[in-house]
Design a protein around this motif. Structure first.
Motif, PDB file in Angstrom:
ATOM      1  N   ALA A 155       0.835  -1.293   0.033  1.00  0.00           N
ATOM      2  CA  ALA A 155      -0.024  -0.007   0.021  1.00  0.00           C
ATOM      3  C   ALA A 155       0.951   1.322   0.111  1.00  0.00           C
ATOM      4  O   ALA A 155       1.918   1.347   0.963  1.00  0.00           O
ATOM      5  N   PRO A 156       0.495   2.347  -0.930  1.00  0.00           N
ATOM      6  CA  PRO A 156       1.398   3.176  -1.018  1.00  0.00           C
ATOM      7  C   PRO A 156       0.951   4.435  -0.058  1.00  0.00           C
ATOM      8  O   PRO A 156      -0.073   4.962   0.198  1.00  0.00           O
ATOM      9  N   PHE A 157       2.066   4.802   0.839  1.00  0.00           N
ATOM     10  CA  PHE A 157       2.048   5.781   1.909  1.00  0.00           C
ATOM     11  C   PHE A 157       3.372   6.535   2.013  1.00  0.00           C
ATOM     12  O   PHE A 157       3.817   6.658   2.978  1.00  0.00           O
ATOM     13  N   ALA A 158       3.501   7.245   1.078  1.00  0.00           N
ATOM     14  CA  ALA A 158       4.580   8.112   0.860  1.00  0.00           C
ATOM     15  C   ALA A 158       4.133   9.537   0.839  1.00  0.00           C
ATOM     16  O   ALA A 158       4.828  10.492   0.570  1.00  0.00           O
ATOM     17  N   GLY A 159       2.880   9.758   0.753  1.00  0.00           N
ATOM     18  CA  GLY A 159       2.267  11.172   0.816  1.00  0.00           C
ATOM     19  C   GLY A 159       2.101  11.847   2.107  1.00  0.00           C
ATOM     20  O   GLY A 159       2.856  11.649   3.097  1.00  0.00           O
ATOM     21  N   LYS A 160       0.847  12.109   2.122  1.00  0.00           N
ATOM     22  CA  LYS A 160       0.356  13.006   3.291  1.00  0.00           C
ATOM     23  C   LYS A 160      -0.886  12.619   3.658  1.00  0.00           C
ATOM     24  O   LYS A 160      -1.846  12.002   3.138  1.00  0.00           O
ATOM     25  N   SER A 161      -1.180  12.872   5.210  1.00  0.00           N
ATOM     26  CA  SER A 161      -2.590  12.470   5.491  1.00  0.00           C
ATOM     27  C   SER A 161      -3.661  13.444   5.010  1.00  0.00           C
ATOM     28  O   SER A 161      -3.206  14.697   4.731  1.00  0.00           O
ATOM     29  N   SER A 162      -4.656  13.114   5.034  1.00  0.00           N
ATOM     30  CA  SER A 162      -5.813  14.098   4.579  1.00  0.00           C
ATOM     31  C   SER A 162      -6.339  15.008   5.922  1.00  0.00           C
ATOM     32  O   SER A 162      -5.790  14.473   7.077  1.00  0.00           O
ATOM     33  N   VAL A 163      -6.641  16.064   5.809  1.00  0.00           N
ATOM     34  CA  VAL A 163      -6.794  17.075   6.685  1.00  0.00           C
ATOM     35  C   VAL A 163      -8.283  17.560   6.803  1.00  0.00           C
ATOM     36  O   VAL A 163      -9.016  17.533   5.886  1.00  0.00           O
ATOM     37  N   CYS A 164      -8.942  17.616   7.943  1.00  0.00           N
ATOM     38  CA  CYS A 164     -10.381  17.776   8.291  1.00  0.00           C
ATOM     39  C   CYS A 164     -10.655  19.368   7.671  1.00  0.00           C
ATOM     40  O   CYS A 164      -9.696  20.228   7.991  1.00  0.00           O
ATOM     41  N   PRO A 165     -11.817  19.452   6.970  1.00  0.00           N
ATOM     42  CA  PRO A 165     -12.341  20.583   6.808  1.00  0.00           C
ATOM     43  C   PRO A 165     -12.383  21.313   7.717  1.00  0.00           C
ATOM     44  O   PRO A 165     -12.594  21.436   8.902  1.00  0.00           O
ATOM     45  N   GLN A 166     -11.879  22.804   7.367  1.00  0.00           N
ATOM     46  CA  GLN A 166     -11.765  23.873   8.241  1.00  0.00           C
ATOM     47  C   GLN A 166     -11.928  25.206   7.521  1.00  0.00           C
ATOM     48  O   GLN A 166     -11.786  25.198   6.324  1.00  0.00           O
TER      49      GLN A 166
END
Length: 533
Positions: free
Chosen positions: A72-83
């Motif tokens: 599974a590719p996890f070289a990027g970023k986490s999603s961020v909660c809408p704000q």
């Protein structure tokens, strides 16, 4: 420092959990590995659709992250909660993910110590992907850093009994969903960090600003779990404290009603929660802008946040539980926190507008007590030149200066003084000028100290200052809980002066802050007989 780096793909074997692909971060010139990075790893199922405003759900027991042939590719970023931001498209409600940094080199026999770090942002905003701990991990402290994303603002801290009534599953709750997210991320860390070479029995929880506030609530929850379920070994609180006692459900119901009104959902609607879940993130955030009670925070729900939490702090129960677990606390502040606080949704300058603004954050009883203490004549006191300055200081008092000292005093009276290590920062790195106004040691500017540049350049002299003042000791604290700042008693503070020199000082603000805290607590806790806090 920071060194120029390059990244290479790296596959991590998570045993029966599967395989994930992250990155090995290397020094560009020498090729020396600095650390490994994995970004956007899910720790829970998506909190979307019918699961909006439910407690987070664990990943299924059969969940696998990938295979050896297809990690599974996890070289990027986490999603961020809408704000609230100009580019709402950059956010995603499906944000229950975390970023993980792992030291290079051979792990110790018991595994790497773990620093579970919670980002700040008033619980209303913030980005788990900001900052870069590579230099901290490679040059200061060989520890695994886990940063969880969690639900914020209306998505994470809307509270109402209507939410519980709407639930038909065991995931029901009335609020504090962002705190539940963080707890589940912490449990995920405990269960899975050994696959990354970490030691689940050696977890330090910390955070900055609202992240420190959230860390306090994580400890408050953890201390009341059975001993076999306690996960936190020590706590770091940068520039925040417990704050004031949270609102109770009766008071948060007014905020819930205001949200319905702004969204034009009838108060007598049969299914208010269904109507709310049909609203888009954009609609909810636009409504948030128009609300008077616009800050979504903790609620005293009797579930995550105990109704007796602050009375337990005051009567020594909290301190005794910390002693039972030998939970040490590293806590401190900057000298100029107020500059940033006075710019956050500031009111028009007057006694009444400041009171109204603070009531967006705190219970009415507690705000009234604070206003009586600092504005006994309802006029601007001589200590402040403008109402704007007064608001910044008062806001900083409630969250940091008074809150910290009142909390520390209560712990000390409960016998836990030996577990507390205090600091004050009056120093500022040059690189802070790139992202913060030049306002001394203001709120947030010290992140470049704590993360050893946080991805930017510290000068050679600044590196020496950062290490000798705090970082070498903080590394020892994260690794083993050992720290030797030389301070004696909770009134004494290890201070980093503006010139880079370190000394120990007696806290000149202690008596005034503790008096203020006790007055506010007396008013707030006395009101419990009339209305739950």
């Amino acid at each position: 420092m920071p060194k120029e780096t390059v990244a290479e793909a790296y596959v991590q074997d998570l045993d029966f959990k599967g395989f994930i692909q992250g990155l090995t971060i290397k020094d560009k010139n020498s090729g020396k590995p600095l650390c490994r990075y994995f970004g956007g790893i899910p720790y829970a199922q998506p909190p979307t659709g019918e699961h909006r405003w439910q407690k987070p759900r664990e990943l299924a027991p059969c969940y696998r992250y990938g295979t050896r042939a297809d990690p599974a590719p996890f070289a990027g970023k986490s999603s961020v909660c809408p704000q609230l931001a100009k580019k709402i498209a950059a956010f995603d409600e499906n944000c229950l993910q975390c970023n993980v940094w792992v030291p290079s080199g051979e792990q110790p026999p018991q595994g790497w110590p773990v620093y579970f770090y919670i980002h700040g942002g008033f619980l209303q905003m913030g980005n788990v992907n900001s900052g870069n701990p590579t230099a901290f991990i490679s040059e200061i402290s060989k520890c695994i850093v886990v940063k969880p994303a969690y639900r914020l603002n209306v998505f994470g801290f809307l509270a109402s009994t209507k939410i519980t009534f709407d639930q038909s599953t065991s995931q029901g709750g009335v609020g504090n969903f962002g705190f539940w997210d963080i707890r589940l991320a912490l449990e995920w860390t405990f269960k899975n960090i050994s696959y990354f070479g970490g030691n689940p029995a050696n977890i330090t929880v910390g955070g900055y600003s609202a992240g420190a506030h959230a860390a306090f609530y994580q400890l408050a929850y953890d201390l009341y779990q059975p001993s076999e379920k306690r996960l936190i070994r020590r706590l770091i609180m940068h520039s925040n404290g417990p704050g004031l006692p949270p609102r109770g459900l009766e008071e948060t119901q007014a905020q819930f009603g205001e949200l319905l009104q702004v969204l034009q959902i009838p108060a007598n609607a049969n299914d208010k929660m269904q109507a709310l879940r049909q609203k888009s993130p954009e609609e909810l955030l636009e409504a948030n802008k128009k609300m008077q009670l616009h800050q979504f925070r903790a609620v005293s729900d009797g579930d995550f946040v105990r109704h007796t939490l602050f009375s337990d702090i005051e009567d020594g129960t909290f301190a005794r539980r910390m002693q039972e677990g030998n939970i040490q606390l590293l806590i401190g502040e900057c000298s100029d926190e107020h500059f940033s606080y006075r710019r956050y949704r500031p009111p028009q300058g007057s006694y009444d507008t400041i009171m109204s603004r603070l009531q967006a954050d705190y219970p009415r009883i507690a705000v009234a007590a604070a206003m009586r203490h600092y504005f006994p004549e309802k006029q601007l006191p001589p200590r402040w030149k403008t109402w704007s300055e007064a608001f910044g200081w008062l806001y900083a008092y409630m969250q940091i200066h008074v809150s910290e000292r009142g909390f520390i005093d209560s712990l000390a009276r409960g016998g836990a003084a030996h577990l507390i290590h205090r600091y004050r920062i009056e120093w500022r790195a040059e690189c802070a000028d790139l992202n913060y106004p030049k306002e001394g040691a203001s709120h947030g500017a010290d992140n470049y100290l704590w993360w050893f540049g946080d991805g930017l350049d510290l000068t050679p002299q600044e590196q020496v200052v950062a290490k000798s003042a705090f970082l070498n000791d903080m590394s020892s604290f994260i690794n083993s809980g050992k720290i030797n700042w030389g301070s004696a008693g909770v009134r004494q503070v290890r201070r980093l002066k503006a010139n880079g020199q370190v000394d120990l000082i007696d806290d000149e603000f202690w008596d005034e802050a503790v008096e203020s805290w006790r007055g506010i607590m007396t008013a707030a806790l006395t009101a419990r007989g009339k209305s739950r806090l």
